[in-house]
Scaffold this active site. Structure first.
Site, PDB file in Angstrom:
ATOM      1  CE  LYS A 169      -1.720   2.972   2.349  1.00  0.00           C
ATOM      2  NZ  LYS A 169      -1.543   4.249   1.632  1.00  0.00           N
ATOM      3  N   GLY A 206      -5.015   0.831   4.296  1.00  0.00           N
ATOM      4  CA  GLY A 206      -3.892   0.523   5.191  1.00  0.00           C
ATOM      5  C   GLY A 206      -4.370  -0.231   6.426  1.00  0.00           C
ATOM      6  CD  GLU A 244      13.820   1.427   9.194  1.00  0.00           C
ATOM      7  OE1 GLU A 244      14.270   2.435   9.765  1.00  0.00           O
ATOM      8  OE2 GLU A 244      14.410   0.326   9.211  1.00  0.00           O
ATOM      9  CB  CYS A 278      13.223   9.696   8.077  1.00  0.00           C
ATOM     10  SG  CYS A 278      14.033   8.600   6.931  1.00  0.00           S
ATOM     11  CD  GLU A 378      10.366  13.283  11.336  1.00  0.00           C
ATOM     12  OE1 GLU A 378       9.252  12.751  11.442  1.00  0.00           O
ATOM     13  OE2 GLU A 378      11.350  12.697  10.860  1.00  0.00           O
TER      14      GLU A 378
END
Ligand code: NAD
Length: 471
Positions: A169, A206, A244, A278, A378
């Site tokens: 996906k 998902g 991740e 990232c 972040e």
């Protein structure tokens, strides 16, 4: 790409007549494609097809799987320009860089497994036992938009090499390259059902994938928030999983470093892909007495990053991938000002003349409090926080002082000192004095940056179960 509004299930392209999702060009905001907003029924069929294909694919020889990877490699090479342009338009990375990274990394990853697979021992003798490494089963792969094909390949290639079957996906924000991948795999000898691709929203397509009882493993790259959901869904059913997630990586510049080179290296890394990376080095830690000079050098380096349409040759900094992401970054820049950080350059606005699309002025904050939100969270945009420190120990404490631990850097005139400090960072990789990225070395995070590793044998082993035969 001729199959955009379709689903790839059991080796066939299925027409889609349901609701669609619009894909926007990052530099203009215009709709560049529409893809299926597939739901539960389609995902169910994709998982069933992967489940059925597993029985024979898991028994294939290493040579059979290697032959497919080589065909895949050829296809990726042939279609590299198309992949680069698609991702450049979706995500905003300048075209030349997109060629090297967005199209180049999928090739490098596939090549690395073409080299690894013949050498990898799927059995091992331990005393009277033969230890066998067996494919884990049906793997559900869910990926984000920032390096859309690269992140897909880090899952799909080792999963196929291990003998697993896959349901992918991809990100709904940058799905184009996943369609190209499905077209390439369709042209190989990969048996039907081994690879399936269903595009849709995370909350529906998902969610169905992560909760599906016939999925044996979840391999996810994306935000920590969605990572939580994936881990919970996996726990409910004892599925294997690999995550991740995000990062807030520190670049530690020691007093004996070449300051100019270190600042330049940090800024270039931080602004790569407009900060939508990232592993971006978003916190630059500098000795207190070098702080002002470091800020000046950072502003000079940022001024060289000509913003513009990523397809234009002179562009060094493109837009962000979506309006939502741009607005989120604007909010963080306003927050930084409210929190009392010094705005060295940039601001919560588009660069001059770039009001269309999702552009953000590259921004540097100085004198940032390491505990402030802009230094802890972040941002995923072109924003650098410069943080002063008083001594080496404090630098290490600040570097390790976020929940994340994905990447990092150390700069010093003394190579041994740099290596020693690098070894104190609680993070999955550290660039020492600008060392090069190595696609054969393990990649992944400590803490909230994830669980598991990608690349090389570490990436392959995520997709292997272990069986001991007592002989
Ligand atoms: P995201 O978590 O919003 O989306 C990632 C994927 O998850 C998408 O395909 C999305 O559709 C899907 N998803 C969303 N909600 C879901 C749900 N409820 N159930 C199942 N799937 C769902 O992340 P994003 O905004 O696309 O990507 C940005 C994030 O990814 C950043 O935090 C970034 O740091 C991280 N990232 C990490 C790495 C890494 O290797 N560590 C690499 C790239 C990006």
């Amino acid at each position: 790409m001729k199959n955009l509004n379709k689903l790839y299930i059991n080796g066939e392209w299925e027409d889609w007549s349901g609701q669609t999702l619009k894909v926007h060009e990052a530099a203009t905001g215009e709709v560049m494609a529409e893809v299926p907003a597939a739901g539960r029924a389609e995902m169910d069929r994709a998982v069933d097809s992967a489940h059925q294909a597993f029985e024979s694919w898991s028994r294939t020889s290493r040579d059979e799987r290697l032959a497919i990877l080589k065909q895949l490699l050829d296809g990726l090479n042939t279609r590299a320009p198309e992949i680069a342009e698609t991702v450049s338009r979706e995500v905003g990375m300048p075209a030349k860089l997109a060629g090297q990274i967005q199209a180049g990394m999928p090739i490098a990853t596939t090549q690395s497994y073409v080299e690894l697979l013949p050498e990898y021992d799927f059995t091992e003798q331990v005393g009277n036992s033969e230890v066998q490494y067996a494919p884990v089963g049906v793997v559900g792969c869910i990926t984000p938009w920032n390096y859309p094909l690269h992140q897909v390949m880090l899952k799909v290639v080792p999963a196929l090499a291990a003998g697993c079957t896959v349901v992918l996906k991809p990100s709904e924000i940058a799905p184009g390259s996943a369609f190209i991948l499905a077209e390439i795999l369709e042209g190989t000898d990969l048996p039907k059902g081994v690879f399936n691709m269903v595009c849709g929203l995370g909350e529906e397509a998902g969610d169905t994938l992560i909760r599906h009882p016939r999925v044996n493993m979840l391999s996810f790259t994306g935000s920590p928030q969605t990572g939580h959901r994936v881990a919970h869904a996996a726990a409910d059913d004892f599925k294997r999983f690999a995550l991740e997630l995000g990062g807030k990586s520190a670049s530690v510049i020691l007093p004996d470093a070449d300051l100019k080179a270190a600042v330049k290296g940090t800024v270039n890394n931080c602004l790569l892909n407009s900060g939508q990376t990232c592993t971006a080095l978003t916190r630059m830690l500098v000795p207190q007495e070098m702080h002002d000079q470091a800020c000046e050098l950072a502003a000079e380096a940022v001024a060289k990053m000509t913003p513009g349409n990523p397809l234009d040759e002179g562009t060094r900094l493109g837009p962000l991938a979506s309006a939502e992401q741009r607005d989120r970054v604007f909010q963080y820049i306003r927050l930084g000002i409210e929190e009392g950080a010094k705005l060295v350059t940039g601001g919560a606005e588009a660069p001059e003349g770039l009001d269309q699309g999702y552009f953000v002025r590259p921004t540097v904050f100085g004198n940032v409090d390491p505990e402030s939100r802009i230094a802890q969270e972040e941002i995923f945009g072109p924003v650098l926080c410069v943080i002063p420190y008083s001594d080496e120990q404090e630098a290490v404490r600040i570097a390790n002082g976020t929940p994340y631990g994905l990447s990092g850097a150390v700069w010093s005139g003394d190579a041994d000192r740099a290596k020693r400090i690098a070894g104190e960072l609680r993070t999955g990789q550290v660039f020492v004095n600008g060392g090069a990225f190595n696609p054969k070395a393990p990649f992944g995070g400590f803490g909230h940056s994830g669980i598991g590793r990608e690349f090389g044998k570490w990436g392959l082993e995520e997709f292997l179960e272990v069986r001991a035969l007592q002989l």
